[in-house]
Design a protein around this motif. Structure first.
Motif, PDB file in Angstrom:
ATOM      1  N   ASP A 248       0.841  -1.204   0.000  1.00 22.48           N
ATOM      2  CA  ASP A 248       0.000   0.000   0.000  1.00 22.48           C
ATOM      3  C   ASP A 248       0.878   1.256   0.000  1.00 22.48           C
ATOM      4  O   ASP A 248       0.614   2.208  -0.738  1.00 22.48           O
ATOM      5  N   GLY A 249       1.913   1.239   0.842  1.00 22.55           N
ATOM      6  CA  GLY A 249       2.806   2.392   0.915  1.00 22.55           C
ATOM      7  C   GLY A 249       3.555   2.619  -0.389  1.00 22.55           C
ATOM      8  O   GLY A 249       3.667   3.758  -0.875  1.00 22.55           O
ATOM      9  N   LEU A 250       4.057   1.541  -0.982  1.00 20.37           N
ATOM     10  CA  LEU A 250       4.813   1.673  -2.242  1.00 20.37           C
ATOM     11  C   LEU A 250       3.896   2.092  -3.388  1.00 20.37           C
ATOM     12  O   LEU A 250       4.311   2.837  -4.284  1.00 20.37           O
ATOM     13  N   ALA A 251       2.634   1.615  -3.374  1.00 25.58           N
ATOM     14  CA  ALA A 251       1.686   2.021  -4.418  1.00 25.58           C
ATOM     15  C   ALA A 251       1.425   3.524  -4.323  1.00 25.58           C
ATOM     16  O   ALA A 251       1.326   4.220  -5.344  1.00 25.58           O
ATOM     17  N   THR A 252       1.329   4.035  -3.090  1.00 26.82           N
ATOM     18  CA  THR A 252       1.175   5.479  -2.898  1.00 26.82           C
ATOM     19  C   THR A 252       2.414   6.199  -3.433  1.00 26.82           C
ATOM     20  O   THR A 252       2.305   7.216  -4.133  1.00 26.82           O
ATOM     21  N   GLY A 253       3.585   5.655  -3.112  1.00 23.40           N
ATOM     22  CA  GLY A 253       4.830   6.242  -3.617  1.00 23.40           C
ATOM     23  C   GLY A 253       4.854   6.281  -5.135  1.00 23.40           C
ATOM     24  O   GLY A 253       5.252   7.291  -5.739  1.00 23.40           O
ATOM     25  N   GLN A 254       4.410   5.198  -5.759  1.00 27.49           N
ATOM     26  CA  GLN A 254       4.436   5.141  -7.225  1.00 27.49           C
ATOM     27  C   GLN A 254       3.427   6.114  -7.838  1.00 27.49           C
ATOM     28  O   GLN A 254       3.688   6.725  -8.872  1.00 27.49           O
ATOM     29  N   ALA A 255       2.259   6.269  -7.162  1.00 28.96           N
ATOM     30  CA  ALA A 255       1.264   7.227  -7.649  1.00 28.96           C
ATOM     31  C   ALA A 255       1.834   8.643  -7.613  1.00 28.96           C
ATOM     32  O   ALA A 255       1.555   9.468  -8.481  1.00 28.96           O
ATOM     33  N   LEU A 256       2.653   8.928  -6.609  1.00 32.15           N
ATOM     34  CA  LEU A 256       3.218  10.269  -6.471  1.00 32.15           C
ATOM     35  C   LEU A 256       4.423  10.497  -7.374  1.00 32.15           C
ATOM     36  O   LEU A 256       4.598  11.578  -7.924  1.00 32.15           O
ATOM     37  N   PHE A 257       5.279   9.477  -7.510  1.00 36.64           N
ATOM     38  CA  PHE A 257       6.603   9.720  -8.110  1.00 36.64           C
ATOM     39  C   PHE A 257       6.831   9.055  -9.460  1.00 36.64           C
ATOM     40  O   PHE A 257       7.760   9.428 -10.171  1.00 36.64           O
ATOM     41  N   ASP A 258       6.058   8.026  -9.799  1.00 37.30           N
ATOM     42  CA  ASP A 258       6.198   7.367 -11.099  1.00 37.30           C
ATOM     43  C   ASP A 258       7.654   7.034 -11.425  1.00 37.30           C
ATOM     44  O   ASP A 258       8.217   7.511 -12.399  1.00 37.30           O
ATOM     45  N   VAL A 259       8.272   6.207 -10.566  1.00 42.44           N
ATOM     46  CA  VAL A 259       9.695   5.885 -10.762  1.00 42.44           C
ATOM     47  C   VAL A 259       9.877   4.626 -11.613  1.00 42.44           C
ATOM     48  O   VAL A 259       8.931   3.855 -11.823  1.00 42.44           O
ATOM     49  N   GLU A 260      11.096   4.448 -12.096  1.00 39.64           N
ATOM     50  CA  GLU A 260      11.428   3.223 -12.836  1.00 39.64           C
ATOM     51  C   GLU A 260      11.780   2.083 -11.893  1.00 39.64           C
ATOM     52  O   GLU A 260      11.480   0.934 -12.155  1.00 39.64           O
ATOM     53  N   ALA A 261      12.491   2.426 -10.812  1.00 46.05           N
ATOM     54  CA  ALA A 261      12.965   1.394  -9.893  1.00 46.05           C
ATOM     55  C   ALA A 261      12.697   1.802  -8.454  1.00 46.05           C
ATOM     56  O   ALA A 261      12.895   2.951  -8.073  1.00 46.05           O
ATOM     57  N   VAL A 262      12.230   0.824  -7.654  1.00 41.85           N
ATOM     58  CA  VAL A 262      12.147   0.989  -6.204  1.00 41.85           C
ATOM     59  C   VAL A 262      13.237   0.108  -5.618  1.00 41.85           C
ATOM     60  O   VAL A 262      13.265  -1.104  -5.849  1.00 41.85           O
ATOM     61  N   VAL A 263      14.162   0.726  -4.895  1.00 40.07           N
ATOM     62  CA  VAL A 263      15.278  -0.008  -4.286  1.00 40.07           C
ATOM     63  C   VAL A 263      14.991  -0.164  -2.796  1.00 40.07           C
ATOM     64  O   VAL A 263      14.802   0.830  -2.091  1.00 40.07           O
ATOM     65  N   LEU A 264      14.933  -1.414  -2.333  1.00 37.72           N
ATOM     66  CA  LEU A 264      14.629  -1.671  -0.922  1.00 37.72           C
ATOM     67  C   LEU A 264      15.899  -1.939  -0.142  1.00 37.72           C
ATOM     68  O   LEU A 264      16.676  -2.828  -0.489  1.00 37.72           O
ATOM     69  N   GLY A 265      16.115  -1.153   0.923  1.00 41.16           N
ATOM     70  CA  GLY A 265      17.272  -1.357   1.790  1.00 41.16           C
ATOM     71  C   GLY A 265      16.835  -1.471   3.234  1.00 41.16           C
ATOM     72  O   GLY A 265      15.647  -1.564   3.533  1.00 41.16           O
ATOM     73  N   GLY A 266      17.796  -1.459   4.139  1.00 41.05           N
ATOM     74  CA  GLY A 266      17.494  -1.577   5.567  1.00 41.05           C
ATOM     75  C   GLY A 266      17.399  -3.028   5.990  1.00 41.05           C
ATOM     76  O   GLY A 266      17.431  -3.949   5.159  1.00 41.05           O
TER      77      GLY A 266
END
Ligand code: ZN
Length: 320
Positions: A248-266
């Protein structure tokens, strides 16, 4: 021709880089091309209070510059990464809960002590900068780096530059509301993403549901992941809840930013395929007209913060 004659002055230049966290400081000397030539680790000692932490940061940075000179290198700048709300333009740590910083002009203090230019950045933003330029996002122009550890924070990097926001507080993806009425978040609101899906939230929720003996040690998020993989239904429920909330959080991020790649760290991203595979599927389900981003694990590991701090300092040197 001898080695010394072929080594240009630029090859000897390094940035002193410090990534200051709540418990430890990762330190490095980084060449202009991103090569790390030396690393050190020191305790932050946050319990001693912010003034003592500032002294330690400056002492460690100065000692690293001396180390560089002893090794025949030329320290040209200092890059500092700290958590919290950071005004990168002014070089001020405005607020940091886990170190106790309030309006600390760290860049000015560091530049005065070391006698060289200094840059101050936000720990997750510089980590994202490094992953976008040198790590898992290097083939993409639009990258969202998401660090899932004690909390959750993100950095939006476009063409190698991380957006800091008007007040130095961009990227607080962990405080996007995903579960109204859900668990209480550290920010005081109920149902934020990081109250459900951070590594500490996963550990805490499992402990609550499993209601083990009060003196039993709490299982870490990594242990919850292991138990879920082994078939423990409570662990599977907590893990699935975290994955769904993250999607849900990443979908919100994608709606806002329309990125090519989401890099997961931590820390939580170390679960690898156990996190990435179901998360990729859950994110896919949430895409309607949005383009689905590539979901990839971070590539630089614990050094990302130091590398990013060094990049920030190098960027400042290039500015006219
Ligand atoms: Zn919150």
């Amino acid at each position: 021709m001898g080695h010394a004659a072929t080594t240009s002055a630029a090859d000897r230049e390094v940035v002193v880089a410090l990534d200051v966290g709540g418990s430890g400081m990762k330190c490095a000397l980084v060449r202009r091309d991103g090569t790390v030539t030396h690393t050190e680790h020191h305790l932050t000692g946050a319990a001693r209070g912010p003034a003592a932490v500032i002294d330690t940061i400056l002492d460690v940075a100065e000692a690293l510059a001396d180390t560089a000179r002893r090794e025949g290198l030329a320290p040209v700048a200092l890059g500092l990464a700290v958590p919290g709300v950071i005004d990168e333009a002014q070089g001020v740590a405005i607020w940091s809960a886990n170190i106790g910083f309030r309006d600390v002009p760290l860049r000015k203090l560091a530049a005065a002590r070391l006698g060289m230019p200094a840059a101050l950045g936000h720990d997750v933003r510089v980590g994202g900068l490094a992953e976008a330029r040198l790590g898992a996002g290097r083939s993409a122009r639009h990258v969202l780096f998401v660090a899932i550890g004690t909390g959750i924070a993100a950095a939006h990097v476009i063409d190698g530059l991380a957006a800091a926001g008007a007040h130095g507080a961009a990227g607080e993806l962990g405080h996007v509301l995903v579960r109204p009425g859900g668990p209480r978040c550290g920010c005081g609101r109920d149902g934020c993403l990081e109250a459900v899906a951070s590594a500490s939230a996963v550990a805490r929720r499992y402990a609550e549901l499993a209601s083990t003996a009060p003196d039993a040690p709490e299982a870490s998020a990594a242990e919850v992941a292991t138990r879920a993989a082994a078939g423990d239904p409570l662990a599977q429920q907590v893990w699935t809840d975290a994955v769904e909330a993250l999607a849900d959080g990443l979908a919100t991020g994608q709606a806002l930013f329309d990125v090519e790649a989401v890099v997961l760290g931590g820390g939580l991203a170390r679960a690898g395929a156990q996190l990435l595979d179901p998360l990729r599927a859950a994110l896919h389900d949430r895409m309607t007209f949005h383009r689905e981003p590539r979901l990839v694990p971070a590539a630089l590991g614990a050094e990302a913060g130091c590398l990013g701090a060094a990049l920030l300092a190098l960027d400042d040197l290039e500015k006219p």
